[in-house]
Design an enzyme around this catalytic site. Structure first.
Site, PDB file in Angstrom:
ATOM      1  N   GLY A   1     -44.059  17.523  31.291  1.00  0.00           N
ATOM      2  CA  GLY A   1     -44.960  16.464  31.766  1.00  0.00           C
ATOM      3  C   GLY A   1     -44.277  15.423  32.636  1.00  0.00           C
TER       4      GLY A   1
ATOM      5  N   ASN B   1     -50.078  27.758  31.470  1.00  0.00           N
ATOM      6  CA  ASN B   1     -50.670  27.207  30.249  1.00  0.00           C
ATOM      7  C   ASN B   1     -51.571  26.051  30.661  1.00  0.00           C
ATOM      8  OD1 ASN B   1     -51.275  26.038  27.813  1.00  0.00           O
ATOM      9  ND2 ASN B   1     -49.168  25.384  27.339  1.00  0.00           N
ATOM     10  N   TRP B   2     -52.869  26.287  30.607  1.00  0.00           N
ATOM     11  CA  TRP B   2     -53.823  25.267  31.066  1.00  0.00           C
ATOM     12  C   TRP B   2     -53.978  24.126  30.071  1.00  0.00           C
ATOM     13  CZ3 TRP B   2     -58.602  28.241  33.530  1.00  0.00           C
ATOM     14  CH2 TRP B   2     -58.180  28.815  34.743  1.00  0.00           C
ATOM     15  N   LYS B   3     -53.438  24.289  28.874  1.00  0.00           N
ATOM     16  CA  LYS B   3     -53.592  23.254  27.833  1.00  0.00           C
ATOM     17  C   LYS B   3     -55.084  22.913  27.685  1.00  0.00           C
ATOM     18  CE  LYS B   3     -48.863  21.928  28.656  1.00  0.00           C
ATOM     19  NZ  LYS B   3     -47.831  20.896  28.678  1.00  0.00           N
TER      20      LYS B   3
ATOM     21  N   GLU C   1     -38.635  25.363  26.240  1.00  0.00           N
ATOM     22  CA  GLU C   1     -39.286  24.195  26.844  1.00  0.00           C
ATOM     23  C   GLU C   1     -38.727  22.938  26.194  1.00  0.00           C
ATOM     24  OE1 GLU C   1     -43.408  25.159  28.668  1.00  0.00           O
ATOM     25  OE2 GLU C   1     -43.703  24.722  26.553  1.00  0.00           O
TER      26      GLU C   1
ATOM     27  N   GLU D   1     -46.481  21.024  21.671  1.00  0.00           N
ATOM     28  CA  GLU D   1     -47.637  20.139  21.484  1.00  0.00           C
ATOM     29  C   GLU D   1     -48.407  20.497  20.222  1.00  0.00           C
ATOM     30  OE1 GLU D   1     -49.221  20.633  25.428  1.00  0.00           O
ATOM     31  OE2 GLU D   1     -47.517  19.509  26.236  1.00  0.00           O
TER      32      GLU D   1
ATOM     33  N   SER E   1     -42.210  20.857  33.659  1.00  0.00           N
ATOM     34  CA  SER E   1     -42.238  20.234  34.987  1.00  0.00           C
ATOM     35  C   SER E   1     -41.789  21.168  36.108  1.00  0.00           C
ATOM     36  CB  SER E   1     -41.405  18.948  34.980  1.00  0.00           C
ATOM     37  OG  SER E   1     -41.865  18.101  33.947  1.00  0.00           O
TER      38      SER E   1
ATOM     39  N   GLY F   1     -47.197  24.373  33.211  1.00  0.00           N
ATOM     40  CA  GLY F   1     -48.327  23.589  32.715  1.00  0.00           C
ATOM     41  C   GLY F   1     -49.220  23.130  33.850  1.00  0.00           C
TER      42      GLY F   1
HETATM   43  P1  13P Z   1     -45.761  20.915  32.540  1.00  0.00           P
HETATM   44  O1  13P Z   1     -45.446  22.060  33.489  1.00  0.00           O
HETATM   45  O2  13P Z   1     -47.049  20.245  32.842  1.00  0.00           O
HETATM   46  O3  13P Z   1     -44.595  19.989  32.385  1.00  0.00           O
HETATM   47  O4  13P Z   1     -45.999  21.600  31.097  1.00  0.00           O
HETATM   48  C1  13P Z   1     -45.035  22.467  30.610  1.00  0.00           C
HETATM   49  C2  13P Z   1     -45.562  23.130  29.381  1.00  0.00           C
HETATM   50  O5  13P Z   1     -45.619  22.530  28.323  1.00  0.00           O
HETATM   51  C3  13P Z   1     -46.056  24.515  29.504  1.00  0.00           C
HETATM   52  O6  13P Z   1     -46.319  25.082  28.265  1.00  0.00           O
END
Ligand code: 13P
Length: 252
Positions: free
Chosen positions: A169, A9-11, A163, A95, A211, A232
């Site tokens: 994060g 998930n590149w956000k 999650e 999010e 994470s 992420g």
């Molecule tokens: P991180 O891997 O950056 O903690 O993000 C997890 C996430 O929200 C994936 O959708």
């Protein structure tokens, strides 16, 4: 053995199409050597059309709207995602929920995606843990609400991504412990079983996200008893993401 499902998930990253292309191409090179993993990358919408998926790496979207089309400024429909090559959608990411997405909206989006046969990754997760186990009630309620009126025939396209918000994060050593995830995998399946009596819910993949990196991916898959991971930050780093794919590939 079931193929693992590793979703990136590149956000809201990266900034440019050029960078998106570069990262995606590098991930494709890593995935080319992997056989027992389904890899999915979910870029921001503007990059979806620019990236070419292949046999090893599929594309997904980070969200969709619940309606087919119409006056919904700024929104993107399921058909648009599918036409841009998207084969997966993430629904109900924490999010997005933090921006005001309700359980009802998540349920409508999930219904819209599943009824059109789209692979749908439903995200659930509590903000914090408490001694009294209230987080389990919260998760139960989140699942019940998201799956409201969703018939069992749609389950073959459903993926659940657990999650925990407190583990997103963070540093890799602050992620959830695999043994705790094992309990959650069992709990999520138990809730699914109670909602869909007599239906084989074991076939619904359960993923962990929060994470994940090279240092904890293998243990999470093996000891967390998950079917894959939702990654992420490390999905924007081809070396690290490639290492996660390789670990998933060899983990039984
Ligand atoms: P991180 O891997 O950056 O903690 O993000 C997890 C996430 O929200 C994936 O959708």
């Amino acid at each position: 053995m079931r193929k693992k499902l590793i979703i990136g998930n590149w956000k809201m990253n990266p900034r440019s199409a050029e960078d998106a292309r570069k990262i995606f191409a590098a991930i494709k090179r890593k995935a080319a050597k992997i056989s027992s993993v389904t890899t999915v990358i979910c870029p921001p919408f503007p990059f979806l059309n620019l990236l070419s998926p292949d046999k090893k790496v599929a594309l997904g979207a980070q969200d969709i709207h619940s309606e087919q089309d119409g006056a919904f400024t700024g929104e993107v429909s399921l058909a648009m995602v599918a036409n841009a090559g998207g084969r997966y959608v993430i629904v109900g990411h924490s999010e997005r929920r933090a921006l005001g997405e309700t359980d009802e909206f998540v349920n409508k989006k999930l219904m819209q995606a599943l009824k059109h046969g789209m692979n749908s990754v439903l995200c659930i997760g509590e903000k914090e843990r408490d001694e009294g186990g209230h987080y389990l009630h919260f998760l139960n309620a989140e699942l019940v609400a998201a799956l409201n009126k969703i018939p069992s025939t749609h389950l073959r396209h459903l993926v659940i991504a657990y999650e925990p918000i407190w583990a997103i994060g963070k540093k890799e050593d602050e992620a959830m412990k695999p043994s705790e995830m094992h309990e959650m995998t069992i709990y999520i399946r138990k809730v699914l079983k109670s909602l869909y009596r007599g239906v084989d819910v074991e076939s619904v993949p359960v993923l962990y996200g929060g994470s994940i990196g090279e240092s904890n991916a293998e243990a999470m898959i093996r000891d967390g008893m998950v079917d894959g991971l939702l990654v992420g930050r490390q999905s924007l780093e081809p070396e690290a993401f490639g290492a996660i794919l390789a670990l998933a590939d060899k983990t039984r």
